[in-house]
Design a protein around this motif. Structure first.
Motif, mmCIF file in Angstrom:
data_model
loop_
_atom_site.group_PDB
_atom_site.id
_atom_site.type_symbol
_atom_site.label_atom_id
_atom_site.label_comp_id
_atom_site.label_asym_id
_atom_site.label_seq_id
_atom_site.Cartn_x
_atom_site.Cartn_y
_atom_site.Cartn_z
ATOM 1 N N LYS A 152 4.653 2.461 1.161
ATOM 2 C CA LYS A 152 4.121 1.479 2.106
ATOM 3 C C LYS A 152 4.707 0.102 1.834
ATOM 4 C CE LYS A 152 -0.164 -0.913 3.411
ATOM 5 N NZ LYS A 152 -1.648 -0.924 3.313
ATOM 6 N N ALA A 153 4.689 -0.317 0.591
ATOM 7 C CA ALA A 153 5.218 -1.636 0.234
ATOM 8 C C ALA A 153 6.697 -1.745 0.577
ATOM 9 C CB ALA A 153 4.984 -1.903 -1.256
ATOM 10 N N ASN A 154 7.440 -0.665 0.358
ATOM 11 C CA ASN A 154 8.868 -0.692 0.657
ATOM 12 C C ASN A 154 9.126 -0.812 2.154
ATOM 13 O OD1 ASN A 154 11.513 0.924 1.369
ATOM 14 N ND2 ASN A 154 11.754 0.189 -0.740
ATOM 15 N N LEU A 155 8.415 -0.041 2.960
ATOM 16 C CA LEU A 155 8.594 -0.116 4.409
ATOM 17 C C LEU A 155 8.248 -1.509 4.936
ATOM 18 C CD1 LEU A 155 7.127 3.345 5.474
ATOM 19 C CD2 LEU A 155 9.509 2.624 5.655
ATOM 20 N N SER A 156 7.232 -2.111 4.342
ATOM 21 C CA SER A 156 6.825 -3.455 4.755
ATOM 22 C C SER A 156 7.846 -4.502 4.310
ATOM 23 C CB SER A 156 5.441 -3.771 4.187
ATOM 24 O OG SER A 156 5.045 -5.076 4.556
ATOM 25 N N ARG A 195 -0.521 7.545 8.171
ATOM 26 C CA ARG A 195 -1.072 7.628 6.820
ATOM 27 C C ARG A 195 0.014 8.244 5.932
ATOM 28 N NH1 ARG A 195 -5.448 10.150 7.733
ATOM 29 N NH2 ARG A 195 -6.832 8.350 7.624
ATOM 30 N N ILE A 196 0.322 7.563 4.841
ATOM 31 C CA ILE A 196 1.329 8.028 3.899
ATOM 32 C C ILE A 196 0.616 8.716 2.743
ATOM 33 C CG2 ILE A 196 3.250 7.329 2.413
ATOM 34 C CD1 ILE A 196 3.348 4.714 4.121
ATOM 35 N N ILE A 197 0.964 9.977 2.493
ATOM 36 C CA ILE A 197 0.272 10.760 1.467
ATOM 37 C C ILE A 197 1.283 11.246 0.433
ATOM 38 C CG2 ILE A 197 -1.218 12.736 0.993
ATOM 39 C CD1 ILE A 197 -2.107 12.641 3.909
#
Length: 371
Positions: A326-330, A300-302
């Motif tokens: 999250k979008a960047n890691l994906s 979970r990214i907070i």
């Protein structure tokens, strides 16, 4: 009936334009990250000094700095934030930095007037064990490490690193050319310094320009960071901004896998924005490697913010920043989005007082919680 059709078509066009603009923004950011694909700099774990000059008035010399010359806080057209203008033959240093451990990172911005000829004119950063004010105001003090940056005209600048012994005599001189700080094309540059015991790495924007294994003397306790300028003409000056000193090497793998939680202040965003700065590449790459090596791991990214601004705006910003990570890691590292959850806590969970620049910098963080 016709008016309803027109309204529907208008909404469709607006939506398509929004998608097109969003796609262009994503492509632009992706391009910036590709430029930084070899950037292995990772900021220290804890911010111990931070200076963006927000607490000082325009036209004043910063209250927490000292100097033997002249300087003032200014704004530079077309660039964000406040800058400390340093004039000719001037030494300036933050009085609140009094110890440099064996492992630290130092980041700052420097700028020069792109319209002027800075041939043989430079700004330098010096690491020294000296703490006596009078000695800091002289160029000839012992056991120092000095990195200089000269923005020559014609598309190429130069940078050098010099080491001096206990007798103040030069031990080594290193010099190279670079297009990362040159006039008029590139008058502003991000400098990232990474010390690991005796090793010194220096990056200009995404490019590693120095990697010297024995730049620092292991027997010397370095204490102060000093900025200095060479002899400049009356219309010349150098500018510095966003000085950030951090300590400790982040152990991403151990903390996320063993402790179940990893916190970083090294993922940087544009001010009041969820756009990730490309110099965050190094730490994002480390995080992605842990996720790639542990394919069943979910996190979970907070997002967290400091207390500047409205509570509701900060909560929204923290959530958007987590979603951006999250979008960047994906997108950049091919991590399945189903393994990543996001949330934001705004300013509600500070880990340091929001009364100092350093405290605010530590509160602007991103947490990764093992699920």
């Amino acid at each position: 009936m016709k008016s309803k059709t027109v309204i529907k078509n208008t909404k469709a066009i607006v939506f398509l334009l929004f998608l097109l603009i969003s796609q262009k923004d994503i492509q632009a950011q992706s391009g910036e990250f590709k430029t930084y694909s070899k950037f292995d700099f990772v900021s220290g774990e804890k911010v111990v000094a931070f200076e963006n000059f927000d607490q000082d008035q325009i036209g004043d010399f910063p209250a927490k700095w000292n100097t033997n010359g002249s300087g003032e806080i200014v704004l530079i057209e077309g660039t964000p934030g406040r800058w400390l203008k340093i004039n000719s033959n001037t030494t300036a240093f933050p009085t609140f930095v009094n110890n440099l451990p064996e492992n630290f990172t130092l980041e700052f911005m420097i700028a020069a007037n792109p319209e002027l000829n800075y041939a043989a004119r430079f700004i330098a950063i010096i690491f020294t064990p000296n703490t006596e004010q009078k000695k800091l105001f002289t160029a000839n003090f012992p056991s120092r490490v000095r990195a200089s940056f000269t923005p020559l005209k014609g598309g190429r600048g130069k940078t050098s690193v010099d080491m001096y012994g206990a007798d103040s005599k030069a031990i080594a001189h290193n010099e190279i050319t670079t297009d990362k700080f040159c006039l008029p094309q590139k008058s502003t540059v991000k400098v990232s310094v990474w010390r690991q015991k005796t090793r010194l790495r220096i990056y200009l924007d995404e490019e590693k320009v120095w990697d010297l294994p024995t730049a620092f003397d292991a027997s010397v306790g370095y204490k102060k960071v000093v900025f200095g300028t060479s002899n400049l003409t009356s219309n010349m000056a150098f500018y510095i901004s966003d000085v950030r000193l951090a300590v400790g090497a982040p152990d991403t793998r151990s903390k996320l896998i063993t402790d179940g939680k990893f916190t970083t202040t090294g993922i940087l965003f544009d001010s009041n924005s969820d756009k990730i700065k490309p110099e965050s590449y190094g730490i994002l790459k480390q995080i992605s490697q842990v996720l790639q090596e542990n394919p069943t791991l979910k996190v979970r990214i907070i997002g967290h913010t400091d207390s500047d601004g409205e509570d509701t705006n900060n909560l929204d910003l923290s959530k958007r920043r987590a979603a951006s990570v999250k979008a960047n890691l994906s997108r950049e590292f091919s991590i399945e989005s189903s393994r990543l959850q996001t949330d934001g806590q705004g300013e509600t969970q500070p880990i340091a007082p929001n009364t100092t620049p350093e405290g605010k910098a530590n509160n602007r963080r991103v947490e990764f919680i093992k699920l």
